[in-house]
Scaffold this active site. Structure first.
Site, PDB file in Angstrom:
ATOM      1  N   ASN A  32       0.827  -1.224   0.000  1.00  0.00           N
ATOM      2  CA  ASN A  32       0.000   0.000   0.000  1.00  0.00           C
ATOM      3  C   ASN A  32       0.854   1.265   0.000  1.00  0.00           C
ATOM      4  OD1 ASN A  32       0.962   0.131   2.588  1.00  0.00           O
ATOM      5  ND2 ASN A  32      -1.040   0.280   3.581  1.00  0.00           N
ATOM      6  N   GLN A  75       4.085  -3.136   9.633  1.00  0.00           N
ATOM      7  CA  GLN A  75       4.387  -1.921  10.362  1.00  0.00           C
ATOM      8  C   GLN A  75       5.713  -2.275  11.049  1.00  0.00           C
ATOM      9  OE1 GLN A  75       5.336   0.848  12.359  1.00  0.00           O
ATOM     10  NE2 GLN A  75       4.796  -0.679  13.906  1.00  0.00           N
ATOM     11  N   TYR A 140       5.788  -4.048  18.615  1.00  0.00           N
ATOM     12  CA  TYR A 140       6.237  -4.598  17.326  1.00  0.00           C
ATOM     13  C   TYR A 140       6.727  -6.040  17.515  1.00  0.00           C
ATOM     14  CZ  TYR A 140       9.490  -5.393  13.437  1.00  0.00           C
ATOM     15  OH  TYR A 140      10.171  -5.943  12.380  1.00  0.00           O
ATOM     16  N   ASN A 169      19.432  -7.297  12.349  1.00  0.00           N
ATOM     17  CA  ASN A 169      19.206  -5.929  11.864  1.00  0.00           C
ATOM     18  C   ASN A 169      19.692  -5.816  10.431  1.00  0.00           C
ATOM     19  OD1 ASN A 169      19.035  -5.547  14.846  1.00  0.00           O
ATOM     20  ND2 ASN A 169      18.617  -3.475  14.136  1.00  0.00           N
TER      21      ASN A 169
HETATM   22  P1  NAD Z   1       9.845  -1.365   4.897  1.00  0.00           P
HETATM   23  O1  NAD Z   1       9.024  -0.436   5.728  1.00  0.00           O
HETATM   24  O2  NAD Z   1      10.828  -0.784   3.953  1.00  0.00           O
HETATM   25  O3  NAD Z   1       8.908  -2.362   4.097  1.00  0.00           O
HETATM   26  C1  NAD Z   1       7.627  -2.700   4.501  1.00  0.00           C
HETATM   27  C2  NAD Z   1       6.726  -2.575   3.292  1.00  0.00           C
HETATM   28  O4  NAD Z   1       5.410  -2.973   3.683  1.00  0.00           O
HETATM   29  C3  NAD Z   1       6.628  -1.149   2.748  1.00  0.00           C
HETATM   30  O5  NAD Z   1       6.820  -1.149   1.353  1.00  0.00           O
HETATM   31  C4  NAD Z   1       5.214  -0.710   3.122  1.00  0.00           C
HETATM   32  O6  NAD Z   1       4.685   0.217   2.195  1.00  0.00           O
HETATM   33  C5  NAD Z   1       4.489  -2.043   3.131  1.00  0.00           C
HETATM   34  N1  NAD Z   1       3.309  -2.029   4.008  1.00  0.00           N
HETATM   35  C6  NAD Z   1       3.229  -1.608   5.290  1.00  0.00           C
HETATM   36  N2  NAD Z   1       1.980  -1.737   5.745  1.00  0.00           N
HETATM   37  C7  NAD Z   1       1.257  -2.272   4.741  1.00  0.00           C
HETATM   38  C8  NAD Z   1      -0.103  -2.660   4.596  1.00  0.00           C
HETATM   39  N3  NAD Z   1      -0.977  -2.515   5.597  1.00  0.00           N
HETATM   40  N4  NAD Z   1      -0.498  -3.184   3.423  1.00  0.00           N
HETATM   41  C9  NAD Z   1       0.381  -3.334   2.389  1.00  0.00           C
HETATM   42  N5  NAD Z   1       1.659  -2.986   2.457  1.00  0.00           N
HETATM   43  C10 NAD Z   1       2.108  -2.464   3.616  1.00  0.00           C
HETATM   44  O7  NAD Z   1      10.568  -2.346   5.940  1.00  0.00           O
HETATM   45  P2  NAD Z   1      11.700  -3.435   5.702  1.00  0.00           P
HETATM   46  O8  NAD Z   1      12.837  -3.038   6.564  1.00  0.00           O
HETATM   47  O9  NAD Z   1      11.910  -3.698   4.270  1.00  0.00           O
HETATM   48  O10 NAD Z   1      11.011  -4.692   6.382  1.00  0.00           O
HETATM   49  C11 NAD Z   1      10.441  -5.758   5.648  1.00  0.00           C
HETATM   50  C12 NAD Z   1      10.023  -6.851   6.616  1.00  0.00           C
HETATM   51  O11 NAD Z   1      11.167  -7.346   7.327  1.00  0.00           O
HETATM   52  C13 NAD Z   1       9.052  -6.391   7.689  1.00  0.00           C
HETATM   53  O12 NAD Z   1       8.126  -7.417   7.898  1.00  0.00           O
HETATM   54  C14 NAD Z   1       9.910  -6.200   8.910  1.00  0.00           C
HETATM   55  O13 NAD Z   1       9.181  -6.371  10.092  1.00  0.00           O
HETATM   56  C15 NAD Z   1      10.929  -7.301   8.709  1.00  0.00           C
HETATM   57  N6  NAD Z   1      12.196  -7.062   9.406  1.00  0.00           N
HETATM   58  C16 NAD Z   1      12.981  -6.013   9.045  1.00  0.00           C
HETATM   59  C17 NAD Z   1      14.197  -5.830   9.703  1.00  0.00           C
HETATM   60  C18 NAD Z   1      15.124  -4.706   9.335  1.00  0.00           C
HETATM   61  O14 NAD Z   1      16.181  -4.600   9.957  1.00  0.00           O
HETATM   62  N7  NAD Z   1      14.833  -3.883   8.354  1.00  0.00           N
HETATM   63  C19 NAD Z   1      14.567  -6.685  10.745  1.00  0.00           C
HETATM   64  C20 NAD Z   1      13.720  -7.723  11.082  1.00  0.00           C
HETATM   65  C21 NAD Z   1      12.544  -7.922  10.391  1.00  0.00           C
END
Ligand code: NAD
Length: 307
Positions: A32, A75, A140, A169
């Site tokens: 989204n 989120q 979270y 991370n």
């Molecule tokens: P990000 O915020 O860049 O990506 C999340 C994506 O989900 C975004 O493109 C956002 O627009 C989309 N999104 C959010 N809510 C939505 C909804 N309701 N409907 C549709 N799309 C939605 O974050 P990221 O760092 O790329 O993280 C990706 C995944 O990895 C997440 O699930 C996060 O919890 C997990 N994660 C990330 C890390 C990190 O260090 N970045 C660590 C552990 C886990």
């Protein structure tokens, strides 16, 4: 292979989409754009700008009948989860349930879920394993842990196959300065603006920083391997925020001033994840040492400036 990547316009998701397309997969992105961006999405991917909580999202999965769903949309901001626990739960728990129902009804072969080291909370352990106690200290971490439980129960009740990947991370090109693990992106942004770094606490807090392309390889390995397993995707090495500052000073050639301030609620002191299971079950290992990953990320952040 046909895949749906939820969150495919985000930081990690967009790298995954790119690699899947490179490997010849047909890819649909469900995002989204709340934190993701259209320009992140590979032009050969089909983008659906829908909320994962919506009926439309369900219908897309039902219509496309992908082999695999990589569920990364979330989120992913720890601070926001503390401020808005209801919103965090809506996206991370109810959104995941919606995607699970769609996967079940569309007979998807496998769902691969992006979870986090945040599920452990402040475990006072040098090296955390998947069997350790989960005691999240942010909403979270709690919402991700709850989503994991739904995924396991969907398998028990309906046979939906899954792999849960708990990332350390993650860092790399395209990371926004906002999300979880955004410290490297924030620091790079500060370097560009020639502004001092703000460090919460004494800077001796440590994290297991893993390069995004290593995370992508683990996701792709999970298509065929690691069924019904929960697996940490990490380097099994600790890096303190102070060490990060030193490396970035070296890489950028700028003397970086650090301003130390109070710790934040919900922040974890130390986090380092064992990766034995990933090595064994996914036949995966992290390939990019942090200095190299930081150098590539720094180069990308400068390239962005030129364009
Ligand atoms: P990000 O915020 O860049 O990506 C999340 C994506 O989900 C975004 O493109 C956002 O627009 C989309 N999104 C959010 N809510 C939505 C909804 N309701 N409907 C549709 N799309 C939605 O974050 P990221 O760092 O790329 O993280 C990706 C995944 O990895 C997440 O699930 C996060 O919890 C997990 N994660 C990330 C890390 C990190 O260090 N970045 C660590 C552990 C886990």
């Amino acid at each position: 292979m046909k895949a749906v990547v939820t969150g495919g316009a985000g930081f990690i998701g967009s790298h995954l989409v790119e690699e899947l397309i490179l490997q010849g997969a047909k890819v649909h992105v469900l995002d989204n754009l709340v934190s993701g961006q259209l320009k992140n999405v590979h032009p050969l991917a089909v983008i659906h700008t829908n909320d994962i909580c919506s009926q439309e999202a369900k219908q897309i999965i039902l219509r496309e009948k992908p082999d695999v769903v990589f569920h990364l949309a979330a989120q992913a901001d720890v601070g926001r989860s503390i401020r808005e626990p209801g919103y965090d739960a809506d996206v991370n728990i109810n959104g995941t349930i919606n995607i699970l129902e769609a996967c079940r009804d569309a007979s998807v072969k496998k769902m691969i879920f992006a979870s986090t080291s945040g599920v452990y909370g402040n475990l006072q352990k040098d090296l955390i394993s998947e069997e350790d106690l989960t005691m999240p200290i942010s909403y979270y971490g709690l919402s991700k842990l709850t989503a994991e439980s739904y995924i396991r129960l969907f398998h028990q009740l309906y046979g939906l196959s899954y792999t849960i990947l708990r990332y350390g991370n993650v860092y790399g090109p395209r990371q926004s300065a906002k999300g979880e693990g955004g410290v490297i992106a924030i620091f790079l942004d500060r370097i560009k603006k020639r502004m001092p770094f703000t460090i919460y606490g004494d800077g001796e807090q440590t994290r297991d920083f893993i390069f995004v392309k290593d995370v992508v390889r683990a996701n792709i390995a999970a298509v065929e391997k690691g069924n019904q397993k929960t697996i940490q995707v990490s380097t099994a090495r600790s890096t303190s925020v102070n060490q990060l500052v030193n490396m970035l000073t070296q890489i950028s050639g700028f003397p970086i001033k650090a301003v130390y301030t109070h710790e934040r609620p919900g922040d974890i002191k130390h986090s380092c994840l064992d990766n034995t299971k990933a090595r064994q079950l996914l036949q995966w290992n992290p390939k990019i040492p942090i200095f190299n990953g930081l150098t590539e990320t720094y180069a990308f952040s400068n390239m962005k400036d030129v364009r």
